[in-house]
Design an enzyme around this catalytic site. Structure first.
Site, PDB file in Angstrom:
ATOM      1  N   LYS B  76      -8.947 -11.467  28.620  1.00 36.99           N
ATOM      2  CA  LYS B  76      -9.533 -11.516  27.280  1.00 36.99           C
ATOM      3  C   LYS B  76      -8.584 -12.269  26.351  1.00 36.99           C
ATOM      4  O   LYS B  76      -7.371 -12.049  26.383  1.00 36.99           O
ATOM      5  CB  LYS B  76      -9.734 -10.075  26.770  1.00 36.99           C
ATOM      6  CG  LYS B  76     -10.446  -9.990  25.411  1.00 36.99           C
ATOM      7  CD  LYS B  76     -10.654  -8.527  25.002  1.00 36.99           C
ATOM      8  CE  LYS B  76     -11.377  -8.396  23.684  1.00 36.99           C
ATOM      9  NZ  LYS B  76     -11.572  -6.985  23.288  1.00 36.99           N
ATOM     10  N   SER B 151     -16.290  -5.581  22.272  1.00 39.40           N
ATOM     11  CA  SER B 151     -15.891  -6.940  22.006  1.00 39.40           C
ATOM     12  C   SER B 151     -15.467  -7.719  23.249  1.00 39.40           C
ATOM     13  O   SER B 151     -15.420  -8.949  23.212  1.00 39.40           O
ATOM     14  CB  SER B 151     -14.722  -6.933  21.014  1.00 39.40           C
ATOM     15  OG  SER B 151     -13.587  -6.290  21.594  1.00 39.40           O
ATOM     16  N   SER B 175     -14.719  -1.141  23.348  1.00 42.25           N
ATOM     17  CA  SER B 175     -14.841  -2.568  23.666  1.00 42.25           C
ATOM     18  C   SER B 175     -14.693  -2.922  25.139  1.00 42.25           C
ATOM     19  O   SER B 175     -14.922  -4.063  25.528  1.00 42.25           O
ATOM     20  CB  SER B 175     -13.821  -3.381  22.863  1.00 42.25           C
ATOM     21  OG  SER B 175     -14.258  -3.508  21.530  1.00 42.25           O
TER      22      SER B 175
END
Lengths: 492, 475
Positions: B76, B151, B175
C-alpha cells in the site's frame, strides 16, 4: 513611584541539554556546525518517521529536578504543541503539558553574597521538550533560510512562580540557574549562542498587595544584561500606564536591545491555540526507582553544599568559598588539590585549604581563560599543582619562588621539584653558610649596624635584602632574620 | 479467482516446478493484463522484482530458503521504501520519494519476499471505498462497477485478482478488513503495537496498524509472523511472542467459546451477511465450539468516538505537509498564503474535512467536550471487550453492514460512508486483533466476509478459528 508599586516577575528558562543525540532521534545534537548537517528524516519531519525518547535527556532533566528539590513524577506525558512555522518541521513541537516530569521545587538565590539575604524562588515545573530549527531571514534577497541542525535538540524548560520582585532578583535567579545547569553538566549555559534562553512575564501592583494584575510576556532575553534592562524598561512602562490610568494589554513583547525598549509582538487575540494533546507516538514516560537512584549517584554536590563544607570543615571565608565555587571546574580542581594534600596527614586540613585557596585565587584563576576553562584543558593538573603547594607548605620554597615555579609549569610539563632544583629555588637552610654571609654584610655596613643598635630596628629589612641579594640561591628568610637579630643584638 | 497462494507456490518452488523469476513474470503478465481496468497498482517495479527473483533463485540453487522466499507482495502506497515514490494517494506527495525503508518492508525483504509494486489507496488512508485516491478509483475485481472498499482497496483488489501473493494494507478503522470483505480475501488487522509503524505514514497514530491481505489464512499469518515484533524505532511497538504456526486442519474446537455480540446484528445488516454469520456460528458449533450471545453495549458510540479521535490525530499528523521542505508547494506572495495554497491545493476534500474536524475537536474550549469525552468512550469500549472476553475466547461478527457498493454511491454522503466502518472501528478503538474471512457470495456474486475478534496479542485464536472456518467453507 518605586515605593508605590512593586513588580511581580516569573521566568521561563530554556536550557539546551548536553546530549550526544537529539531528543527523539539518533541524529547528532550539534548546532554549531555548517547548516543542515544533522538532519535525518525525523529531524525534517518526513512522513512515517517516529520519535523515540532519548534516555540521556530524561536523566539530565531528572538531575535538574533533584537539584531543585522538585517532585519527580513517576509518570509523565509527552504532548504535541501545534503551530505553523517553517523551522518547525512536523507542525508541532513535542513537549510536555498537563503532566510534566518535575513539579514544585525551588531555587535559592543570594543577593550580594550575603547568606542572610537568601531567598527561595519556587518552581512551577520543569519539563523536557524538543527545540525547533533556526530561521535566518535574509533582507537582501528577501528570502528565509532554514537550518534544521537544531531541530529536535532536547531542551528543558524551567518555569518559576512569579516570586521575583526586581530585575536584579531576576538576573540573580538566571545566574543561579546557569550555575546549576553548568554544575550538573546538563547545559553549557551559553546565552549568546542560545543554549540558555529566557522569557519573562511581568506585572505591576501596588506595593504590599497580593493581587495578580495583567501581565505581559517578554521574549528574546538572551543575556543577563538584556534581562535586567528589559524588565526595568517594562516596569517603567507599566507603571506609567497605570499612572495614566491606562490598562496594560495582554501581549507578548520583544526586547529590542538597540532601541532599548520592549515592543509588542502579538496580542492575546493573536495568541496561538496550541491544541495540545498527548502524543500518541510516545507512551507515558515512566521514571523508575532504579533510574532515579542511578541519577542520584551521578549527581555532583552543588555550590551551596560546597560553600558550607569549605567554611565549616575547612575554615575558609564565605567570600573565598563563593569565589572557588562559582564554577564547578574550579571547585573540583580546588577539592582535588586538597584531597591530594591531606592524604599523608602531614598538615592540618585548614592549613592545606587556605594555602591552596590563596594560591589558586591569586595566581591560577587569572591564568585560566575566564569562565570557560575546563579542568582537563588546564595544563597544570591538580596533582602537579598540589606538588607545588606541598613545597610551600613544607617551607621548602619561598612564596616568590612558588610564583616563578608556577609560571614555568604553565609552559613546561616538569614537576615543580625539578624546576626548583634547576633554578636553585629551594630555600637554603645551612645556618653555618648563611651565617658567613650575614657576617660579611654586617661588616660591610658597619655604620648602619651602629644606627640599628642605636634603636632604628627598622633597618632589619635592609640587612635582610642585602643578605638575600648577596647569597647565591634562596636562603630561608626565617633563618636569615634569626641570624641577623641574634648577631645585631648580641654585640650591644 | 487466480487461486495461487504462497503456500502452493512454496511447494512448487521446493519441488523445482517453478522459480521465483517465473512467479514474478507470471504476476507481471497478469498485472499488465488486469491492472488497466482495476487500477489496483499505482506503480510496478518490474525490473527490480525480476532482479530480486533471480538473486533468490541463486540462493535456492544452493538449497537456501528463507521464511518467505519468492513471496510476491504488493505494498500500500503509505508505507516507505527507500528511494521509491510514496504518494499516499495524494497530490500532496505525488512526487515525493522516501529516504528510508519501513521496518515491516525491511523484515519482509530480509525474509526473501519480493515487493512488486505500490498499491492504490484512499488519500492518506482516509476513506472506505478507494474513490478518494488522487490517482483514480480502484475497481472491485468481482464487479468493476463496484468499489473494492477502502482505504486499502488497491491491496485487496490486487490479491483478489491474483496480481500478487499477498499485499500489505493498513487498518485504522477497518481499512484492511472492509476491503478484504468486499473483495473476498483474508484481511488481518493485528493487535496495535504488534507490527512496527516505523515507515508507515501516520493517519491516526494510536489506531494505525500494518497488516496483510492474502488468499488464505495461512499466508496471512506467514506474513504476520515476519513483520511482527518489537522495533526500537517505534516506541509503541510491543515485544510479544508471534502467533505459532499451529496447524488448524481438522482440529476440534471443543472447549472453544465463541461470542455473538448482539449489537453487531441489528436491523442495518444485510440479510445475506446475517446469514453468513449464522451459518458460520452453526459450523463452529458443529465442530464442538460453544456459541454464546454477548453484549457490547458501547458499540453504538464507536463511530462517533472514532471520528473525533482519528480526526484529532490526523489534523496533527498532517500538519507537516506545509510545502516548506517537501511535497506539493504552491507559489504565493507570503508565507501564510503559501501555506494556505499548498495545503488547499495538495489535499483532497475528505482529507481537508478530517483536518478541519480534528482541529476543531482539539481547540481550546472544545477539547474537553470532544477529545476528552471520546477518550473516555474509548476506555469504555475497551472495558466492553474486556468483559466479553472474560466469557468467550473469540467474537464472531459481520465485517461490514453491506457487500460492495456501487462506485459513486456514497460519494456525496460522508456520513453513510463513515457508517460502513461501523463493525470494524471498535477493534481499533480497543487495539485488539481482528480478521475478515471470506465465506460465501451473495446472489449478485459479491463476496461476504465475516469478522473474528480476539483479545490483544491473541492472534493465535484467530488463526485457529479462522482456519476452521476456512476449511469448512472450502469443502
Amino acid at each position: 513611584m518605586k515605593d508605590q508599586f512593586e513588580a511581580v516577575i516569573g521566568l521561563e528558562v530554556h536550557c539546551q541539554l548536553l546530549t550526544e543525540s537529539k531528543a527523539f532521534s539518533g541524529d547528532k545534537a550539534s548546532f554549531q556546525s555548517e547548516p543542515n548537517q544533522y538532519i535525518d528524516p525525523l529531524s525534517l519531519g518526513h512522513p512515517g518517521t517516529l520519535p523515540v525518547y532519548n534516555e540521556h535527556a530524561v536523566k539530565l532533566t531528572l538531575k535538574m529536578g533533584l537539584a531543585t528539590h522538585s517532585t519527580i513524577n513517576e509518570r509523565s506525558i509527552f504532548a504535541r504543541k501545534h503551530y505553523f512555522y517553517p523551522d518547525l518541521p512536523k507542525g508541532y513541537q513535542i513537549s510536555q503539558y498537563e503532566q510534566p516530569i518535575c513539579t514544585g521545587g525551588y531555587i535559592e538565590i543570594t543577593e550580594g553574597g550575603d547568606p542572610a539575604n537568601t531567598r527561595r524562588i519556587r518552581l512551577i515545573r520543569i519539563h523536557v521538550e524538543e527545540d525547533a530549527g533556526r530561521s535566518i531571514h535574509d533582507a537582501e534577497s528577501e528570502s528565509s533560510l532554514l537550518d534544521y541542525n537544531r531541530s529536535g535538540v532536547p531542551l528543558i524548560e524551567i518555569v518559576t512562580e512569579p516570586d521575583l520582585r526586581t530585575p536584579q532578583e531576576a538576573q540573580i535567579t538566571m545566574r543561579t540557574i546557569r550555575q546549576l545547569v553548568r554544575y550538573l553538566d546538563i547545559c553549557d549555559g551559553n546565552m549568546q549562542e542560545g543554549s540558555l534562553r529566557c522569557d519573562a512575564n511581568i506585572s505591576i501592583r501596588p506595593t504590599g498587595s497580593s493581587e495578580l494584575r495583567q501581565k505581559t510576556e517578554i521574549k528574546n532575553l538572551n543575556s543577563f544584561r538584556f534581562l535586567e534592562r528589559a524588565l526595568t524598561y517594562e516596569i517603567n512602562r507599566q507603571v506609567s500606564l497605570l499612572q495614566k490610568r491606562q490598562p496594560v494589554a495582554a501581549e507578548t513583547r520583544l526586547w529590542d536591545e538597540e532601541a532599548g525598549e520592549t515592543r509588542s509582538m502579538r496580542s492575546k487575540e493573536e495568541a496561538h491555540d496550541y491544541r495540545y494533546f498527548p502524543d500518541p507516538d510516545l507512551p507515558p514516560l515512566l521514571v523508575s526507582e532504579s533510574l532515579l537512584r542511578t541519577v542520584k549517584t551521578q549527581m555532583t554536590s552543588l555550590p551551596a553544599e560546597r560553600v558550607a563544607k569549605y567554611t565549616s570543615d575547612w575554615g575558609l571565608s564565605i567570600h573565598d568559598s563563593e569565589v572557588l565555587t562559582a564554577e564547578r571546574d574550579v571547585a573540583d580542581y580546588f577539592e582535588d588539590c586538597v584531597s591530594h594534600l591531606i592524604v599523608d596527614g602531614k598538615y592540618p586540613v585548614e592549613q592545606i585549604a587556605k594555602s591552596v585557596a590563596n594560591f589558586l585565587m591569586t595566581h591560577v584563576l587569572r591564568t585560566l581563560k575566564g569562565e570557560d576553562a575546563r579542568n582537563e584543558e588546564f595544563v597544570v593538573d591538580s596533582a602537579r599543582f598540589s606538588q607545588l603547594i606541598e613545597l610551600r607548605l613544607g617551607d621548602r620554597i619561598s612564596s616568590t619562588a612558588a610564583v616563578s615555579i608556577f609560571e614555568q609549569m604553565l609552559i613546561s610539563a616538569d614537576a615543580p621539584v625539578t624546576i626548583a632544583e634547576d633554578r636553585a629555588l629551594f630555600q637554603i637552610r645551612d645556618t653555618a653558610k648563611i651565617s658567613h654571609v650575614v657576617d660579611e654584610v654586617l661588616m660591610q655596613h658597619s655604620d648602619r649596624v651602629a644606627t640599628y643598635r642605636a634603636g632604628k630596628v627598622g633597618l632589619i629589612g635592609f640587612f635582610m635584602g642585602q643578605v638575600m641579594a648577596k647569597y647565591p640561591g634562596s636562603p630561608d628568610p626565617k633563618i636569615v632574620r634569626a641570624l641577623l637579630e641574634q648577631k645585631l643584638g648580641s654585640n650591644t | 479467482m487466480h487461486g495461487a497462494t504462497y503456500a502452493e507456490a512454496r511447494c512448487a518452488l521446493e519441488n523445482g516446478e517453478t522459480s521465483c523469476e517465473a512467479l514474478v513474470s507470471s504476476f507481471l503478465d497478469r498485472i499488465e493484463k488486469k491492472n488497466p481496468e482495476l487500477n489496483a497498482f499505482l506503480r510496478v517495479d518490474a525490473e527490480a522484482s525480476l532482479d530480486r527473483a533471480r538473486t533468490l533463485d541463486e540462493e535456492r540453487a544452493h538449497g537456501n530458503y528463507r521464511e518467505l522466499t519468492g513471496m510476491v507482495v504488493g505494498v500500500k502506497d503509505v508505507i516507505c521504501r527507500k528511494d521509491h515514490l510514496l504518494t499516499c494517494g495524494s497530490r500532496m506527495l505525488s512526487e515525493f520519494k522516501s529516504l528510508y525503508t519501513a521496518t515491516a518492508i525491511e523484515r519482509l525483504e530480509q525474509a526473501g519476499a519480493i515487493m512488486i509494486g505500490a498499491t492504490n489507496c484512499d488519500e492518506f488512508a482516509m476513506g472506505s471505498s478507494n474513490e478518494l485516491s488522487h490517482f483514480g478509483p480502484v475497481a472491485n475485481p468481482h464487479d468493476p462497477s463496484r468499489v473494492p472498499g477502502g482505504s486499502s482497496g488497491g491491496s485487496a483488489a490486487a490479491v483478489a485478482s491474483g496480481l500478487c501473493h499477498t499485499a500489505l494494507g493498513t487498518d485504522t478503522g477497518g481499512s484492511i478488513r472492509q476491503p478484504a470483505a468486499f473483495c473476498g480475501v483474508v484481511g488481518l488487522k493485528p493487535t496495535y503495537g504488534r507490527v512496527s509503524r516505523y515507515g508507515l505514514v501516520a493517519y491516526a497514530s494510536s489506531f494505525d496498524c500494518i497488516g496483510p491481505f492474502a488468499n488464505g489464512i495461512k499466508d496471512a499469518f506467514r506474513v504476520l509472523r515476519v513483520i511482527s515484533g518489537a522495533d526500537p524505532r517505534d516506541a509503541t511497538s510491543a515485544n510479544a511472542e508471534p502467533p505459532k504456526d499451529s496447524d488448524p486442519d481438522g482440529s476440534s474446537l471443543s472447549g472453544l467459546r465463541v461470542g455473538l455480540p448482539q449489537e453487531f446484528l441489528d436491523e442495518g445488516l444485510d440479510e445475506n451477511i446475517r446469514g453468513a454469520v449464522t451459518q458460520t456460528a452453526n459450523t463452529l458449533q458443529s465442530m464442538g465450539a460453544e456459541v454464546i450471545d454477548v453484549s457490547l453495549p458501547m458499540t453504538e458510540y464507536g463511530i462517533a468516538a472514532y471520528y473525533v479521535l482519528v480526526t484529532a490525530e490526523a489534523s496533527s499528523n498532517l500538519a507537516r505537509y506545509d510545502g516548506v521542505r517537501y511535497g506539493f508547494r504552491a507559489e504565493a506572495a507570503s508565507l501564510r498564503e503559501m501555506y494556505e495554497a499548498s495545503r488547499s491545493g495538495g489535499f483532497g476534500a475528505e482529507v481537508k474535512r478530517r483536518i478541519m474536524l480534528g482541529t476543531y475537536v482539539l481547540s481550546a474550549g472544545y477539547y474537553e467536550s470532544y477529545y476528552e469525552r471520546a477518550q473516555r468512550v474509548r476506555r469504555l469500549i475497551w472495558n466492553d471487550f474486556d468483559q466479553a472476553f472474560s466469557k468467550v475466547d473469540v467474537l464472531l461478527t459481520p465485517t461490514t453492514p453491506t457487500t460492495a457498493f456501487k462506485l459513486g454511491e456514497k460519494m456525496d454522503d460522508p456520513l453513510q460512508m463513515y457508517l460502513s466502518d461501523v463493525y470494524t472501528v471498535t477493534a481499533n478503538l480497543a487495539g485488539i486483533p481482528a480478521i475478515s474471512i471470506p465465506t460465501r457470495t451473495d446472489k449478485a456474486g459479491l463476496p461476504v466476509g465475516i469478522q473474528l475478534l480476539a483479545p490483544a496479542f491473541e492472534e493465535g485464536r484467530l488463526l485457529r478459528v479462522g482456519g476452521a472456518i476456512e476449511n469448512a467453507t472450502s469443502d
